[in-house]
Design a protein around this motif. Structure first.
Motif, mmCIF file in Angstrom:
data_model
loop_
_atom_site.group_PDB
_atom_site.id
_atom_site.type_symbol
_atom_site.label_atom_id
_atom_site.label_comp_id
_atom_site.label_asym_id
_atom_site.label_seq_id
_atom_site.Cartn_x
_atom_site.Cartn_y
_atom_site.Cartn_z
ATOM 1 N N GLN A 109 8.330 -2.189 1.977
ATOM 2 C CA GLN A 109 7.197 -2.541 1.416
ATOM 3 C C GLN A 109 5.834 -2.273 2.309
ATOM 4 O O GLN A 109 5.114 -3.316 2.851
ATOM 5 C CB GLN A 109 7.331 -3.989 0.943
ATOM 6 C CG GLN A 109 8.207 -4.101 -0.101
ATOM 7 C CD GLN A 109 8.754 -5.522 -0.489
ATOM 8 O OE1 GLN A 109 8.773 -6.434 0.423
ATOM 9 N NE2 GLN A 109 8.443 -5.869 -1.794
ATOM 10 N N GLN B 281 4.971 4.845 -8.158
ATOM 11 C CA GLN B 281 3.512 4.624 -7.389
ATOM 12 C C GLN B 281 2.683 3.512 -8.477
ATOM 13 O O GLN B 281 2.153 2.631 -7.799
ATOM 14 C CB GLN B 281 2.877 5.760 -6.968
ATOM 15 C CG GLN B 281 1.415 5.749 -6.458
ATOM 16 C CD GLN B 281 0.180 5.564 -7.200
ATOM 17 O OE1 GLN B 281 0.377 5.901 -8.285
ATOM 18 N NE2 GLN B 281 -0.710 4.737 -6.768
ATOM 19 N N ILE C 148 1.037 1.071 -5.469
ATOM 20 C CA ILE C 148 1.008 1.344 -3.926
ATOM 21 C C ILE C 148 -0.136 1.984 -3.390
ATOM 22 O O ILE C 148 -0.238 3.332 -4.192
ATOM 23 C CB ILE C 148 2.373 1.595 -3.289
ATOM 24 C CG1 ILE C 148 2.270 1.741 -1.907
ATOM 25 C CG2 ILE C 148 3.025 2.935 -3.749
ATOM 26 C CD1 ILE C 148 3.529 1.562 -0.863
#
Lengths: 289, 279, 354
Positions: free
Chosen positions: C151, C180, C185
């Motif tokens: 993460q 994504q 992210i």
């Protein structure tokens, strides 16, 4: 349909014909003699019958000793060669100057093939009774190498063997270092690993097959060596190859069957080493794809 | 998260002390025996001092007086050249054939070429002597050439196999055949010129190996066929200075062959790089 | 306040400037790609964000924290490399576990997380295999899973698809974009492939010679290039070099082209008029229309591009390419005389830098 497959088979057989001359040569000068050797090791010279006496004779101290000596010197010089060869290989690999790096690799290429009488004699010149280094130690350090050390002994032979083992390991290990991709190190770093963790989890495991390959090849290299030992420690140290040599030259009155048994056992030891070497290098190749 | 701030060290470009020590030690180990041999061969007396007491070339003159010197050189050259000849005739066509026509046999060939590393030379000598000594082949140079061929064939095979891989022999052969050439013509006119550097490297490696060969020669023919390495060993027990001069000759030949191999390798690389650039 | 900020970042290698005065704000959860030819400094910039290169000047801030001097393994950044970056001595599962292990994640959490990310890249069944047993595309998916497992705060992708086959590339870039957006992210994606950059990015940063040429949405980059480099690097553009005539015309050789937006250009100034091939209409009869630019020429090449056919036309020794839709036009042959029509709104004028 049937005809076509027959033609194909014919063509296939024709292709194999091209391989035959070379195979015949290998049979004549390699396989057939070795098969005879194997057979001979079970045959009693006088009765021409089957016997296990030659193998049983291996229990005698003289033969056990020669095997022990051979294994000891091969194992020791292989371990020394792997440890120092890897360190030196890493030092060379990390050199900033490409020219110097290539020069050292070429040097290793040449010196690993220096063996036999010229090498043995060179060590006599530097470490014999009146050798250069022997003299140097007496003069400047007041240290007498002899009689504790002798170039004509086990330890002297170790020094001579390491001379060709070290560069051989350098040649094996440098491609392995090159094979460690920079991206592996960077991936590991970005995943939170430090340098030590990288080497522990990735670097050393990736090098391991090359280290094993080096160890087995160096072992076989020393185990089969004859000329260097013959020049240096002929009568001082009993080695398997020297013993077999005596039996061929007939310098010692032995049953030839004993020599054959020693040869077969050496073949097994060497064959095993080379087999492990092969398996390890296959793994290296698969990983570096 | 990530609150610790660790300043990154500047990367080093110059070699570290550990590197210099290891490499200097290595160079020392590799060069001292050789340099000492060279010095010993021109030293008048060198058993009481660090450096020789004086220098002379008389031992090189004496090498020529040594009985068997020239004949042993001649024998070594005969042995090397015949082995190279047998290797070229057997290994070049076989390797090519297997690469192009019989790829399924490639693993077998590779294995055959590694096998000699697994056979101690004394064992090979013993096996050959046991089988052939009762036959007319026993104690003959032909037997020795056969033995030396087996022992040295990996050195011929590797450069040739690498060269064949590099030029994509399969495609070149198909191209040649599509233009009407037979396999033999393709081998002679297309393949051999293109793998010439590999053939030269292989031949030089075989030369270096066979010229220094001691074990097989001694154990198969012994005194009947005295080669240079046999003479050298003999002299280490007779006259140290002359033995040193012999060693120097032996080292020098090895150096020269290595330099030639490097040169051939570089030359062929340069040529192929040029060929790529001119396209 | 944006999530990842680069301020005046500057880097030289052996006296060659790789990146100069690079200033960029990247918003949280967006995918930004660095696009440019090889050697334009895009990878160097990415590696400075990752920490593998230290900038010679400027700062990099992530989530309001200055990370310019932080070592890579303390940055919490996931990276995917061009190829060969999976550890060959570990199985897929061990590869993915590596980052979690470095963080001393408890075993049960680790197992759960590994299953999650393998599921995410749809390769759960490969967990026990070794990298050399996977295809290139599968290896890159695992590399992505490995980077995502921990993460990270930012995901960096360095030409992740350029070693793969064309077909796999297209599929995988869709996968990357899907994952994504699902994870929202923050991602920086380096590529030299414009189609790739335009198809998956929220924003594209076009770079050349270590300098940002333009930052914008894919659409802006394509429709409104701000420099000649961007206009010619992204897509194809015909270039007409000439001089400004008046407020609406540029004189190219003998031809006067009608254009828009010439404010700020002095008469006589050297400019280039850029016209995309798809904005050019081709006819085989001399058109009667006015109100647009008309150039005549002879067809020299015809290349089939699937949806369109591209004509190479020689007009007074100036080569012009035009895309036509075969089904909509009458057949055109080689050496045929044609007329090319394009409106003033299809012309983009740029000053020629000396």
């Amino acid at each position: 349909m049937d005809k076509k497959s027959k033609n194909q088979r014919l063509a296939g057989a024709k292709n194999w014909l091209g391989f035959v001359p070379f195979l015949l040569f290998c049979f004549a000068f390699e396989f057939v003699p070795i098969i005879f050797l194997f057979r001979g090791s079970f045959i009693d010279k006088a009765t021409k019958g089957f016997t296990l006496n030659h193998y049983a004779a291996m229990g005698k101290a003289i033969y056990i000793n020669s095997f022990l000596n051979s294994v000891k010197i091969s194992g020791l010089t292989a371990v020394i060669g792997v440890i120092f060869g890897t360190l030196i290989g890493y030092a060379i690999y990390r050199l900033p100057s490409e020219r110097f790096r290539n020069a050292l690799i070429s040097l290793s290429d040449v010196t690993t093939n220096f063996s036999g009488a010229p090498l043995a004699f060179a060590f006599v010149i530097i470490l014999g009774m009146n050798g250069v280094i022997t003299q140097f130690l007496i003069k400047y350090f007041n240290y007498q190498l002899y009689p504790d050390f002798s170039i004509y002994s086990f330890s002297g032979l170790v020094l001579a063997y390491v001379y060709f083992q070290l560069p051989l390991m350098v040649l094996i290990i440098i491609p392995a270092f090159v094979g460690i991709k920079k991206q592996w190190q960077e991936s590991a770093e970005s995943l939170g690993a430090n340098t030590l963790q990288f080497w522990w989890h990735i670097g050393i495991p990736v090098l391991a097959p090359s280290l094993i390959a080096g160890l087995t090849l160096l072992f076989a290299n020393a185990f089969g060596a004859y000329a260097t030992a013959y020049t240096l420690v002929e009568s001082q140290l009993s080695l398997v190859t020297l013993q077999i040599g005596y039996m061929i030259a007939g310098e010692v009155r032995h049953d030839p069957g004993i020599g054959m048994v020693m040869a077969i056992i050496s073949l097994l030891i060497m064959g095993l080493s080379i087999a492990i070497y092969q398996i390890s290098t296959t793994r290296v190749r698969r990983w570096s794809k | 998260m990530g609150k610790t701030q660790i300043v990154k060290k500047k990367e080093k470009v110059r070699p570290g002390a550990w590197q210099i020590i290891l490499i200097a030690g290595f160079l020392f180990y590799m060069f001292i025996p050789i340099i000492s041999t060279y010095l010993f061969s021109v030293a008048t007396r060198w058993d009481r001092t660090i450096l020789p007491e004086g220098y002379t070339l008389e031992f090189y003159g004496k090498t020529f007086e040594a009985s068997y010197f020239l004949s042993s050189l001649r024998n070594s050259i005969i042995l090397s050249v015949s082995t190279i000849f047998v290797s070229l005739v057997l290994i070049v066509p076989t390797t090519y054939w297997v690469h192009v026509r019989l790829p399924q046999a490639k693993p077998i060939l590779d294995m055959l070429m590694i096998l000699p590393f697994g056979i101690p030379t004394v064992v090979l000598a013993l096996a050959l002597v046991q089988v052939y000594n009762p036959t007319p082949l026993g104690h003959s140079p032909v037997l020795l050439i056969g033995a030396v061929f087996i022992y040295s064939m990996p050195f011929m095979y590797r450069p040739i196999s690498n060269a064949l891989n590099a030029i994509d022999a399969q495609t070149l052969t198909e191209a040649g055949q599509s233009l009407g050439a037979t396999t033999g013509q393709v081998l002679l006119k297309v393949i051999i010129p293109n793998i010439f550097a590999g053939i030269i490297s292989g031949s030089l490696l075989v030369f270096a190996t066979v010229f220094a060969e001691f074990t097989l020669t001694k154990l198969i023919l012994g005194a009947r066929f005295k080669t240079f390495p046999l003479l050298l060993v003999e002299y280490t027990r007779i006259n140290g200075n002359i033995a040193a001069a012999f060693s120097v000759i032996s080292f020098t030949i090895a150096w020269l062959v290595s330099i030639l191999i490097l040169w051939v390798g570089k030359k062929s690389q340069g040529a192929s790089a040029e060929a790529v650039r001119s396209h | 306040m944006s999530y990842l900020e680069l301020r005046n970042v500057f880097k030289t290698f052996a006296n060659v400037t790789a990146v100069r005065d690079f200033t960029l704000d990247i918003d949280k959860g967006t995918l930004v790609s660095f696009l440019g030819p090889s050697g334009c400094g895009k990878t160097t910039t990415l590696r400075m964000i990752a920490g593998f290169e230290t900038p010679d000047g400027g700062t990099i801030e992530l989530d309001s924290e200055d990370i310019t001097q932080v070592v890579p393994n303390k940055r919490d950044i996931g990276m995917v490399f061009q190829a060969y970056a999976l550890f060959p001595n570990m199985t897929v599962r061990q590869n993915v576990a590596f980052g979690l292990k470095m963080k001393n994640t408890p075993k049960d959490q680790m197992d759960k997380r590994i299953d999650e990310v393998l599921e995410m890249v749809r390769l759960s069944e490969t967990a026990k295999r070794y990298p050399h047993q996977l295809s290139g595309g599968q290896q890159q998916r695992i590399a992505l899973a490995r980077a995502l497992a921990v993460q990270p705060r930012v995901l960096l992708l360095d030409e992740p698809l350029s070693a793969l086959d064309a077909e796999v590339r297209v599929v995988l870039r869709g996968e990357i974009r899907r994952i994504q957006s699902e994870l929202a992210i923050t991602t920086v994606y380096v590529t030299h492939d414009q189609e790739e950059a335009l198809s998956i990015s929220d924003k594209v940063v076009v770079m050349e010679g270590g300098v940002i040429q333009q930052v914008g949405t894919p659409e802006e980059i394509y429709r409104a290039p701000q420099t000649r480099f961007v206009a010619t690097f992204i897509g194809t553009a015909n270039q007409f070099f000439g001089k400004v005539q008046d407020k609406q015309h540029v004189l190219v050789d003998e031809l006067s082209l009608e254009v828009e937006n010439l404010e700020g250009c002095a008469a006589g100034q050297q400019v280039v008029v850029l016209v995309r091939p798809e904005y050019i209409q081709v006819t085989t009869q001399k058109p009667e229309r006015s109100g647009c630019n008309i150039v005549s020429g002879v067809v020299e090449t015809i290349t089939f591009h699937g949806a369109v056919t591209r004509l190479g036309v020689n007009a007074n020794n100036q080569r012009i390419v035009a895309d036509i839709n075969v089904s909509e036009t009458e057949p055109i042959g080689l050496n045929q005389k044609v007329w090319l029509l394009f409106g003033s709104n299809a012309c983009k004028v740029m000053a020629v830098d000396k």
